[in-house]
Design a protein around this motif. Sequence first.
Motif, PDB file in Angstrom:
ATOM      1  N   ALA A  51      25.526  70.852  17.451  1.00  0.00           N
ATOM      2  CA  ALA A  51      24.565  70.511  16.403  1.00  0.00           C
ATOM      3  C   ALA A  51      24.295  69.015  16.378  1.00  0.00           C
ATOM      4  O   ALA A  51      23.152  68.574  16.177  1.00  0.00           O
ATOM      5  CB  ALA A  51      25.088  70.979  15.048  1.00  0.00           C
ATOM      6  N   TYR A  52      25.335  68.224  16.581  1.00  0.00           N
ATOM      7  CA  TYR A  52      25.180  66.767  16.548  1.00  0.00           C
ATOM      8  C   TYR A  52      24.236  66.283  17.642  1.00  0.00           C
ATOM      9  O   TYR A  52      23.316  65.500  17.378  1.00  0.00           O
ATOM     10  CB  TYR A  52      26.549  66.112  16.691  1.00  0.00           C
ATOM     11  CG  TYR A  52      26.508  64.604  16.820  1.00  0.00           C
ATOM     12  CD1 TYR A  52      26.130  63.811  15.741  1.00  0.00           C
ATOM     13  CD2 TYR A  52      26.848  63.979  18.018  1.00  0.00           C
ATOM     14  CE1 TYR A  52      26.094  62.424  15.855  1.00  0.00           C
ATOM     15  CE2 TYR A  52      26.811  62.604  18.135  1.00  0.00           C
ATOM     16  CZ  TYR A  52      26.438  61.826  17.047  1.00  0.00           C
ATOM     17  OH  TYR A  52      26.398  60.458  17.168  1.00  0.00           O
ATOM     18  N   GLN A  55      20.657  66.877  16.971  1.00  0.00           N
ATOM     19  CA  GLN A  55      20.067  66.046  15.924  1.00  0.00           C
ATOM     20  C   GLN A  55      19.745  64.627  16.387  1.00  0.00           C
ATOM     21  O   GLN A  55      18.818  63.996  15.862  1.00  0.00           O
ATOM     22  CB  GLN A  55      21.033  65.941  14.739  1.00  0.00           C
ATOM     23  CG  GLN A  55      21.246  67.220  13.958  1.00  0.00           C
ATOM     24  CD  GLN A  55      22.275  67.009  12.858  1.00  0.00           C
ATOM     25  OE1 GLN A  55      22.215  66.053  12.097  1.00  0.00           O
ATOM     26  NE2 GLN A  55      23.247  67.911  12.793  1.00  0.00           N
ATOM     27  N   THR A  58      16.230  63.004  16.768  1.00  0.00           N
ATOM     28  CA  THR A  58      15.396  62.909  15.574  1.00  0.00           C
ATOM     29  C   THR A  58      15.914  61.894  14.564  1.00  0.00           C
ATOM     30  O   THR A  58      15.273  61.663  13.533  1.00  0.00           O
ATOM     31  CB  THR A  58      15.292  64.284  14.884  1.00  0.00           C
ATOM     32  OG1 THR A  58      16.597  64.656  14.387  1.00  0.00           O
ATOM     33  CG2 THR A  58      14.799  65.340  15.851  1.00  0.00           C
ATOM     34  N   MET A  59      17.057  61.276  14.840  1.00  0.00           N
ATOM     35  CA  MET A  59      17.631  60.312  13.899  1.00  0.00           C
ATOM     36  C   MET A  59      16.828  59.017  13.910  1.00  0.00           C
ATOM     37  O   MET A  59      16.415  58.534  14.964  1.00  0.00           O
ATOM     38  CB  MET A  59      19.096  60.035  14.251  1.00  0.00           C
ATOM     39  CG  MET A  59      20.016  61.220  14.041  1.00  0.00           C
ATOM     40  SD  MET A  59      21.740  60.811  14.445  1.00  0.00           S
ATOM     41  CE  MET A  59      22.537  62.392  14.196  1.00  0.00           C
TER      42      MET A  59
END
Length: 284
Positions: A51-52, A55, A58-59
């Motif tokens: 999951a990390y 992400q 998009t951070m």
Amino acid sequence: MTFKNIRLITDSTCDIPDELVKKYNIGVVPAFVNYGGMSYADDGHELDRHAYYAQIPTMTSQPTTAAPSPGLVEQIINTIFAESDHIVMITAPAALSSIYNSFRLGAINLPQDRITLIDSGTVSMGLGFQVLVGAEIATETGDIDAVISAIQRAREHVKVYAVPETMEYLRRSGRVGWAAAGAAALLQIKPIVKAADGVVESVARVRTFGKAIEKLVELAQNEASFDQLALVHANNPEGAEDIKQRLGTLIPERTYIINVTPVIGTHIGPKSLGVITLNQGWRQ
């Protein structure tokens, strides 16, 4: 000198699979990943690697990483020390991380003749293989001199190579000086990097990710025959499997495919791939 119970302790950047941590009763001190105003322990529970990595693109700001505090290290190693005759601690390189210093400070009040602190000089399973070799010899011999000698030999026969899918995350992290060069990013150069002796350096540069994988396989082939092998990736299991297939009959029985620790993946970025070899020469 021979001890009945020698325990190995390391940090979570080692990437050692959970089943081997349990098999050898290895102590693991978590490092941390910071993003979104929160700090997450890299302990396999607080932070889901899949999951990390999904992400990160998009951070809006670059996540950061942090060493465990000396207090946390002290708490963990004191518990293990109380059950041991000698502890051997192996960490990420002092030149790349303050983890080593946290271990040094965390162990400062222990009897120094019953502890050994080693800078692995490398990262991920390059560190992990040194820990596993130490644990294997500790189990077989109970001899601290034999354990330290085996770890030193393993370090000499470990190679760590990786290729980031993009230069962007290395550039952002600021951990590798040469990665800040704007020209390389503009040209979309794919560097193959090597981690050794506390230094991350580029050993080859090509124009496409596909060519980089070819070079990665070639570098791995040069290190055969393998005692153990780790194929690491940051949410790119297909890429790791592709490398495994390309290595063919060179693949040893003890081969691990690992979604790399977020503490490293934060700096090299999603989709990165790596090959970490331990040559059989360490046993000689």
